[in-house]
Design a protein around this motif. Structure first.
Motif, PDB file in Angstrom:
ATOM      1  N   PHE A 374       1.006  -1.160  -0.186  1.00 45.49           N
ATOM      2  CA  PHE A 374      -0.065   0.007   0.157  1.00 45.49           C
ATOM      3  C   PHE A 374       0.954   1.218  -0.032  1.00 45.49           C
ATOM      4  O   PHE A 374       1.919   1.359   0.377  1.00 45.49           O
ATOM      5  N   ARG A 375       0.355   2.256  -0.446  1.00 41.63           N
ATOM      6  CA  ARG A 375       0.959   3.558  -0.615  1.00 41.63           C
ATOM      7  C   ARG A 375       1.011   4.413   0.577  1.00 41.63           C
ATOM      8  O   ARG A 375       2.096   5.080   0.984  1.00 41.63           O
ATOM      9  N   LYS A 376      -0.021   4.291   1.473  1.00 36.82           N
ATOM     10  CA  LYS A 376      -0.132   5.239   2.477  1.00 36.82           C
ATOM     11  C   LYS A 376      -0.962   4.093   3.410  1.00 36.82           C
ATOM     12  O   LYS A 376      -1.974   3.622   3.121  1.00 36.82           O
ATOM     13  N   ALA A 377      -0.564   4.339   4.733  1.00 39.70           N
ATOM     14  CA  ALA A 377      -1.148   3.602   5.816  1.00 39.70           C
ATOM     15  C   ALA A 377      -1.131   4.474   7.146  1.00 39.70           C
ATOM     16  O   ALA A 377      -0.330   4.842   7.642  1.00 39.70           O
ATOM     17  N   TRP A 378      -2.454   4.535   7.891  1.00 37.25           N
ATOM     18  CA  TRP A 378      -2.396   5.321   8.966  1.00 37.25           C
ATOM     19  C   TRP A 378      -3.495   4.600  10.039  1.00 37.25           C
ATOM     20  O   TRP A 378      -4.593   4.086   9.534  1.00 37.25           O
ATOM     21  N   VAL A 379      -3.299   4.977  11.100  1.00 35.96           N
ATOM     22  CA  VAL A 379      -4.458   4.685  12.277  1.00 35.96           C
ATOM     23  C   VAL A 379      -4.916   5.892  12.905  1.00 35.96           C
ATOM     24  O   VAL A 379      -4.212   6.735  13.311  1.00 35.96           O
ATOM     25  N   ALA A 380      -6.340   5.836  12.937  1.00 37.89           N
ATOM     26  CA  ALA A 380      -7.079   6.920  13.160  1.00 37.89           C
ATOM     27  C   ALA A 380      -8.129   6.498  14.156  1.00 37.89           C
ATOM     28  O   ALA A 380      -8.817   5.537  14.121  1.00 37.89           O
ATOM     29  N   LEU A 381      -7.871   6.861  15.688  1.00 35.26           N
ATOM     30  CA  LEU A 381      -8.626   6.539  16.720  1.00 35.26           C
ATOM     31  C   LEU A 381      -9.656   7.613  17.170  1.00 35.26           C
ATOM     32  O   LEU A 381      -9.465   8.725  17.022  1.00 35.26           O
ATOM     33  N   PHE A 382     -10.812   7.121  17.572  1.00 39.92           N
ATOM     34  CA  PHE A 382     -11.761   8.013  18.293  1.00 39.92           C
ATOM     35  C   PHE A 382     -11.431   8.990  19.569  1.00 39.92           C
ATOM     36  O   PHE A 382     -10.450   8.106  20.191  1.00 39.92           O
ATOM     37  N   ILE A 450      -6.921  10.841  -4.477  1.00 36.40           N
ATOM     38  CA  ILE A 450      -7.238  10.866  -5.708  1.00 36.40           C
ATOM     39  C   ILE A 450      -6.154  11.492  -6.709  1.00 36.40           C
ATOM     40  O   ILE A 450      -5.513  11.054  -7.464  1.00 36.40           O
ATOM     41  N   ALA A 451      -5.969  12.604  -5.896  1.00 40.73           N
ATOM     42  CA  ALA A 451      -4.987  13.732  -6.818  1.00 40.73           C
ATOM     43  C   ALA A 451      -3.473  13.026  -6.833  1.00 40.73           C
ATOM     44  O   ALA A 451      -2.590  13.079  -7.742  1.00 40.73           O
ATOM     45  N   ALA A 452      -3.161  12.154  -5.709  1.00 44.32           N
ATOM     46  CA  ALA A 452      -1.687  11.572  -5.722  1.00 44.32           C
ATOM     47  C   ALA A 452      -1.872  10.220  -6.311  1.00 44.32           C
ATOM     48  O   ALA A 452      -0.783   9.706  -6.573  1.00 44.32           O
ATOM     49  N   GLY A 453      -3.140   9.836  -7.024  1.00 48.71           N
ATOM     50  CA  GLY A 453      -2.852   8.744  -8.088  1.00 48.71           C
ATOM     51  C   GLY A 453      -3.131   7.248  -6.997  1.00 48.71           C
ATOM     52  O   GLY A 453      -2.558   6.403  -7.461  1.00 48.71           O
ATOM     53  N   ILE A 454      -3.577   7.539  -5.892  1.00 48.87           N
ATOM     54  CA  ILE A 454      -3.869   6.378  -5.045  1.00 48.87           C
ATOM     55  C   ILE A 454      -5.484   6.226  -4.764  1.00 48.87           C
ATOM     56  O   ILE A 454      -5.549   6.675  -3.588  1.00 48.87           O
ATOM     57  N   PRO A 455      -6.475   5.879  -5.640  1.00 45.48           N
ATOM     58  CA  PRO A 455      -7.622   5.925  -5.530  1.00 45.48           C
ATOM     59  C   PRO A 455      -8.214   4.911  -4.803  1.00 45.48           C
ATOM     60  O   PRO A 455      -9.181   4.997  -4.228  1.00 45.48           O
ATOM     61  N   GLY A 456      -7.679   3.867  -4.541  1.00 47.05           N
ATOM     62  CA  GLY A 456      -7.802   2.429  -3.752  1.00 47.05           C
ATOM     63  C   GLY A 456      -7.933   2.786  -2.545  1.00 47.05           C
ATOM     64  O   GLY A 456      -6.865   3.513  -1.753  1.00 47.05           O
ATOM     65  N   CYS A 457      -8.878   2.190  -1.652  1.00 45.05           N
ATOM     66  CA  CYS A 457      -8.868   2.482  -0.277  1.00 45.05           C
ATOM     67  C   CYS A 457      -9.348   1.089   0.243  1.00 45.05           C
ATOM     68  O   CYS A 457     -10.400   0.474  -0.055  1.00 45.05           O
ATOM     69  N   ARG A 478      -4.235   0.234  -6.700  1.00 43.11           N
ATOM     70  CA  ARG A 478      -5.175  -0.788  -7.356  1.00 43.11           C
ATOM     71  C   ARG A 478      -5.512  -1.523  -5.851  1.00 43.11           C
ATOM     72  O   ARG A 478      -4.778  -2.139  -5.408  1.00 43.11           O
ATOM     73  N   VAL A 479      -6.911  -1.456  -5.947  1.00 42.49           N
ATOM     74  CA  VAL A 479      -7.590  -2.347  -4.876  1.00 42.49           C
ATOM     75  C   VAL A 479      -8.872  -2.843  -5.447  1.00 42.49           C
ATOM     76  O   VAL A 479      -9.774  -2.583  -6.454  1.00 42.49           O
ATOM     77  N   ASP A 480      -8.812  -4.456  -5.364  1.00 43.06           N
ATOM     78  CA  ASP A 480      -9.761  -5.006  -6.095  1.00 43.06           C
ATOM     79  C   ASP A 480     -10.816  -5.128  -5.274  1.00 43.06           C
ATOM     80  O   ASP A 480     -10.787  -5.773  -3.753  1.00 43.06           O
ATOM     81  N   ASP A 481     -12.211  -4.526  -5.565  1.00 38.38           N
ATOM     82  CA  ASP A 481     -13.241  -4.557  -4.564  1.00 38.38           C
ATOM     83  C   ASP A 481     -14.301  -5.683  -4.748  1.00 38.38           C
ATOM     84  O   ASP A 481     -15.200  -5.456  -4.211  1.00 38.38           O
TER      85      ASP A 481
END
Length: 651
Positions: A374-382, A450-457, A478-481
């Protein structure tokens, strides 16, 4: 592989038909010659056997008769000499006896080993005859003619026994030779029958071969028509001479349109040149050539594999193609699945090695980028301190986009079914999409992705104690949904991480509890007040150092004992009063006289409270006491000073 099936089947058909190497009657002639040679060999072998047997019988009988004759000759000569015939010398008598001994020895070379005892007996008798002749010549009076005659009779008996043994052996060998003759005759007869059988079978095979050839031609023709893919019969110029197979939609046009056209008529120059290179290579090397290519068919890109094989020694080829698009898709999914398993494996390793939540989340983000691709990964907590649905970033890895400021964000104020991304974040659902642009009412970071070319999530919810606490957010090119198995792997990832967060949270709470216990224990160890812990059976289970300092008793002296030994006056009544108030209020406090180990009494202020279980039942009792002897003494002095004159001690 499939392109060479027609030529292979032709080879199999020719290989299955028996083709005579010496003409129509060649195999039969060879078989007759073989039978004749074998028969002649068996007859010659039998003749040699009979001849050798007759020769041995003749030699044995001759030697045995000669032995007896020579022994008798020696006896006759000896008698003539004894009777006064002076021209007979001892040497003349010795000659026939020596010949008899030599003949007896030669019998061993002819007779079988089973006659060795009889022949040895005969030799012994001849040796006795020789000794008797010498004795007769030297002392005629000591051995008369009758005695010599008896010795010769023994020789005759031994010869007779030997002759009988030889007759028995000869009869057995004769019988064996007769059996061998019968076997030879049986073999010759059997081979003759086998020859007749082979001749009949050869005739039948020739008839079957003709029928099989016709059936094979029909079979090959039917097989070519039902091929699951396509096979093309082409000439050296790349023209289509014929088309076989049932997958006609793969042609992309009617079959009749292709016949007679060349590769240059149907494909772009570069692709046609590639095809012609493979075709010419197959004709030049007379070997099957392989080629994989991708072409658009009915507005869809199809992956094809092919084999081009020459037809015999002609300038024509059979070129077979088959669609491998599904296989390529499966291979692609398998590679993705392998990547996911590698990603999960490294996540599990991070779970095992991490001792804190912060370390785990940082490592998971790094693994997602390094092994999950993956190009980017982060953890977001409430934010647990606020009722607002705000997610704040606690760990990240990968590209710079989206920006750090965008990684913490708020959910929509109102729940909206059309906002699928917001609904997944709000309700803790595993979510994936190949294009974030299709998501309505999305956060600001999606536009940056999307602007950075990583539209898959991919969004992986994180739970702790069955409560949603945050999300692991992954961005990729690329993400296979559509692949259900991959979704289940992300759900497994969510379960593993949630379980790890639960355990780490429990471990953190346990560490805090252990730290509080340690502080409490340190406080109890350092306090100046005596403390004792009693079980439900009113026996001591623990004391602190101040207890020992105040009473003089060590822990091993009091553990397991009732505290009655500390009470000097009516301990049972005192304990009964305490128990009654403990039952009613759960607490007792008062002043009590204690007795030290030395017997000294001192006044204490004692507090006793119950320690209850989760069910509200008392499990232990804790007593804390302070030495107030000096305080009591001071109070008494002050009271006396208040009511009595210090000089006269009068009220």
């Amino acid at each position: 592989m499939s392109a060479v099936i027609p030529s292979n089947m032709q080879q199999q058909a020719s290989a299955s038909l028996p083709v005579p190497a010496l003409g129509r009657f060649g195999p039969i002639a060879v078989s007759v010659a073989a039978v004749a040679l074998i028969s002649m060999g068996l007859i010659a072998w039998s003749h040699i056997g009979w001849h050798e047997l007759q020769q041995r019988a003749h030699v044995f009988d001759t030697l045995l008769s000669e032995t007896q004759f020579q022994a008798r000759q020696g006896q006759w000569l000896a008698e003539q000499r004894v009777l006064g015939q002076s021209d007979i010398s001892e040497q003349m008598i010795e000659v026939p006896v020596s010949k008899a001994q030599s003949n007896a020895r030669q019998l061993r070379n002819v007779a079988p080993s089973s006659l060795d005892p009889a022949i040895q007996h005969l030799q012994d008798k001849i040796d006795l005859t020789r000794q008797a002749l010498i004795k007769r010549l030297q002392s005629p009076a000591s051995l008369d003619a009758g005695g010599l005659q008896q010795v010769l009779a023994a020789v005759d008996d031994a010869a007779k026994v030997t002759a009988q043994g030889w007759a028995t052996e000869l009869e057995a060998e004769t019988e064996a030779q007769h059996r061998l003759d019968k076997i030879n005759m049986g073999l010759v007869g059997g081979m003759t029958l086998l020859l007749l059988f082979l001749m009949a079978r050869a005739h039948k095979q020739r008839e079957q071969a003709a029928d099989a050839l016709k059936a094979r031609e029909a079979q090959l023709s039917a097989f070519a028509e039902v091929l699951p893919d396509l096979a093309f019969h082409m000439d050296a110029q790349g023209r289509y001479l014929d088309i076989y197979g049932s997958n006609l939609p793969l042609l992309g046009r009617p079959r009749e349109v292709l016949l007679g056209q060349s590769l240059h008529d149907l494909f772009p120059p570069e692709m046609a040149a590639r095809f012609m290179g493979v075709l010419q290579q197959a004709l030049q090397t007379r070997m099957t050539q392989s080629m994989a290519f991708t072409i658009p068919i009915n507005r869809e890109r199809r992956h094809l594999d092919s084999r081009c094989a020459p037809i015999g020694d002609s300038n024509e080829v059979v070129w077979m193609i088959w669609d491998i698009t599904s296989r390529r898709q499966i291979e692609h999914r398998l590679r993705r699945k392998t990547r996911m398993y590698d990603f999960l494996s490294h996540v599990n390793q991070a779970i095992v090695r991490s001792e804190a939540q912060t370390t785990l989340l940082d490592k998971v983000c790094e693994v997602a980028v390094d092994h999950g691709q993956f190009r980017k990964a982060w953890v977001a907590l409430f934010d647990e301190t606020s009722d607002d649905l705000h997610l704040y970033c606690v760990a990240q890895a990968g590209d710079d986009a989206p920006r750090q400021a965008s990684l913490s964000f708020d959910l929509l104020s109102l729940e909206t079914e059309d906002a699928v991304l917001d609904m997944a974040l709000r309700h803790g659902r595993t979510f994936r999409t190949k294009n974030l642009g299709e998501c309505a009412m999305r956060p600001a970071w999606t536009d940056e992705a999307i602007a950075a070319g990583i539209p898959g999530c991919v969004i992986v919810p994180l739970h702790r104690d069955k409560l949603l606490v945050g999300h692991l957010i992954l961005l990729g090119k690329r993400v296979d949904d559509q692949y259900a198995d991959e979704l289940s792997l992300f759900e497994d990832l969510s379960s593993d991480l949630s379980f790890a967060l639960h355990n780490l949270h429990r471990e953190a709470e346990r560490d805090e509890a252990e730290e509080r216990i340690r502080l409490h224990a340190a406080a109890l160890e350092s306090t100046q007040d005596g403390m004792m812990v009693l079980g439900r059976n009113r026996l001591m289970v623990s004391i602190n150092p101040a207890f020992t300092a105040l009473t003089g008793y060590d822990e091993d002296e009091v553990v397991g004992r009732s505290p009655e030994f500390l009470l000097p006056d009516r301990p049972e009544e005192t304990l009964a009063d305490m128990r009654g108030e403990m039952i009613s209020t759960g607490y007792w406090q008062g002043e009590v006289w204690f007795r030290r180990k030395t017997g000294e009494l001192f006044m204490t202020k004692l507090s006793v409270s119950a320690v209850k279980s989760a069910q509200g039942r008392p499990t232990h009792f804790v007593g804390v006491f302070t030495d107030i002897t000096q305080l009591k003494q001071t109070e008494e002095r002050l009271a006396r000073m208040a009511h009595f004159d210090p000089l006269t001690e009068l009220p």
